[in-house]
Scaffold this motif. Sequence first.
Motif, mmCIF file in Angstrom:
data_model
loop_
_atom_site.group_PDB
_atom_site.id
_atom_site.type_symbol
_atom_site.label_atom_id
_atom_site.label_comp_id
_atom_site.label_asym_id
_atom_site.label_seq_id
_atom_site.Cartn_x
_atom_site.Cartn_y
_atom_site.Cartn_z
ATOM 1 N N UNK A 310 0.824 -1.207 0.000
ATOM 2 C CA UNK A 310 0.000 0.000 0.000
ATOM 3 C C UNK A 310 0.860 1.259 0.000
ATOM 4 N N UNK A 311 1.864 1.297 0.852
ATOM 5 C CA UNK A 311 2.715 2.474 0.927
ATOM 6 C C UNK A 311 3.477 2.695 -0.375
ATOM 7 N N UNK A 312 3.971 1.609 -0.957
ATOM 8 C CA UNK A 312 4.713 1.734 -2.213
ATOM 9 C C UNK A 312 3.818 2.234 -3.334
ATOM 10 N N UNK A 313 2.601 1.727 -3.401
ATOM 11 C CA UNK A 313 1.677 2.175 -4.444
ATOM 12 C C UNK A 313 1.380 3.663 -4.290
ATOM 13 N N UNK A 314 1.095 4.097 -3.066
ATOM 14 C CA UNK A 314 0.767 5.510 -2.842
ATOM 15 C C UNK A 314 1.951 6.404 -3.201
ATOM 16 N N UNK A 315 3.130 6.083 -2.681
ATOM 17 C CA UNK A 315 4.314 6.886 -2.981
ATOM 18 C C UNK A 315 4.596 6.929 -4.478
ATOM 19 N N UNK A 316 4.493 5.783 -5.098
ATOM 20 C CA UNK A 316 4.833 5.694 -6.517
ATOM 21 C C UNK A 316 3.853 6.480 -7.366
ATOM 22 N N UNK A 317 2.566 6.378 -7.063
ATOM 23 C CA UNK A 317 1.584 7.116 -7.857
ATOM 24 C C UNK A 317 1.802 8.618 -7.748
ATOM 25 N N UNK A 318 2.142 9.102 -6.559
ATOM 26 C CA UNK A 318 2.393 10.533 -6.391
ATOM 27 C C UNK A 318 3.579 10.965 -7.250
ATOM 28 N N UNK A 319 4.684 10.223 -7.159
ATOM 29 C CA UNK A 319 5.880 10.586 -7.922
ATOM 30 C C UNK A 319 5.630 10.432 -9.422
ATOM 31 N N UNK A 320 4.958 9.354 -9.825
ATOM 32 C CA UNK A 320 4.705 9.120 -11.249
ATOM 33 C C UNK A 320 3.788 10.191 -11.831
ATOM 34 N N UNK A 321 2.807 10.649 -11.046
ATOM 35 C CA UNK A 321 1.925 11.716 -11.527
ATOM 36 C C UNK A 321 2.725 12.987 -11.775
ATOM 37 N N UNK A 322 3.595 13.338 -10.836
ATOM 38 C CA UNK A 322 4.421 14.524 -11.019
ATOM 39 C C UNK A 322 5.366 14.388 -12.190
ATOM 40 N N UNK A 323 5.953 13.207 -12.337
ATOM 41 C CA UNK A 323 6.873 12.962 -13.444
ATOM 42 C C UNK A 323 6.160 13.098 -14.782
ATOM 43 N N UNK A 324 4.960 12.532 -14.847
ATOM 44 C CA UNK A 324 4.231 12.571 -16.112
ATOM 45 C C UNK A 324 3.854 14.003 -16.486
ATOM 46 N N UNK A 325 3.400 14.759 -15.506
ATOM 47 C CA UNK A 325 2.922 16.115 -15.805
ATOM 48 C C UNK A 325 4.049 17.071 -16.131
ATOM 49 N N UNK A 326 5.111 17.024 -15.342
ATOM 50 C CA UNK A 326 6.137 18.055 -15.449
ATOM 51 C C UNK A 326 7.366 17.636 -16.259
ATOM 52 N N UNK A 327 7.549 16.329 -16.460
ATOM 53 C CA UNK A 327 8.728 15.870 -17.205
ATOM 54 C C UNK A 327 8.355 15.152 -18.489
ATOM 55 N N UNK A 328 7.521 14.135 -18.391
ATOM 56 C CA UNK A 328 7.234 13.307 -19.568
ATOM 57 C C UNK A 328 6.315 14.002 -20.562
ATOM 58 N N UNK A 329 5.251 14.637 -20.069
ATOM 59 C CA UNK A 329 4.282 15.264 -20.979
ATOM 60 C C UNK A 329 4.912 16.316 -21.899
ATOM 61 N N UNK A 330 5.802 17.189 -21.400
ATOM 62 C CA UNK A 330 6.435 18.140 -22.329
ATOM 63 C C UNK A 330 7.217 17.453 -23.442
#
Length: 350
Positions: A310-330
Amino acid sequence: MTPPPRTHLPALDGVRALAVLAVISFHTWEHALPGGWVGVDVFFVLSGYLITSILLHEHGRTGAVSLGRFYLRRALRLLPALGACIVMAVWLAALLRPELGPSTNQEAVFSALYVGNWMIVTHELGGMLGHTWSLSIEEQFYLVWPLLLCALLALGGRRALLAGTVGGAVLVVAHRLTTGGIVQLRTDTRADTLLVGCALAVLVSEGMFERIPRWLVRAAGMAGIGCVVGIGARLGTSTMSGLGYTLSAIAAAAVLATLVSGSWPALSRALSWRPLVAVGRRSYGVYLYHVPLYEAFVQIRHGSGPAALLLTVVLTLVVAWGSYRYLEAPFLRLKDRRTSGRRTAAAAAG
């Protein structure tokens, strides 16, 4: 004109989400899903299908494949998040898990060069980037696959391409059956899983599933789901080194066939559930970041189990969301601007 490949389907994002969640479960609570590694096989099949569909569409539309554009698309999609993951893992290891620092530093070099799977086979390191072995297999395969695809099409069209994918998969299985060592991590002993996806793309492009009764395609998809779920629930990697990986790939391909052919609308709707699709669209980052985050913040305190998952999923989703929006999407937008591929192809490659 060859019709655009049916690759940008929300249900395929749902498949990605379930596959990556299975892998996270395998890494953080193995007893709950001892065969969760099957999620990697699903990714291999899906990647083989998507990339081959894109290449076939471009070849059918223009009569050729632009290798430069293909490799540029892959670089813009994959390298930004991989680079961020490598930097994060090296930093976290040095700060929080210094005992993993030397191994992580070595893994970082091999991961950046996309030869991480061979590093594990020869060195068996235990840092924070060992999971990038699967990305290495994919990229080594895609370094040569467009060339082979063009050669087979030139030799005998799509029939030759289908024969090449099926024959290649058979050769890989035969090779794996006679090879010792860590066969699950070697490109030459796992390429059959990718080739199954490639074969599926050829069959779809030829309209094969339009000539088969929908109930039969749906029945094959049901059997495929049963097989994949059974493997995930019960089987560890040691039991799959023979024909098992190919079996899981064929099962995954049967499920994908029901989705891309529209033979099972209820399944497509279920897999198109918006939260699943959202996770699936970010599944590349989720896969990349979950191991460093687990090793740095979860493993020492919680070990393996439901809390760790549970903790890994929560942490990972937060980081992955930020990565997608600010790094990958551009970079994805840049990829769309700098390449002439259609939007459906660009989305599928991502």
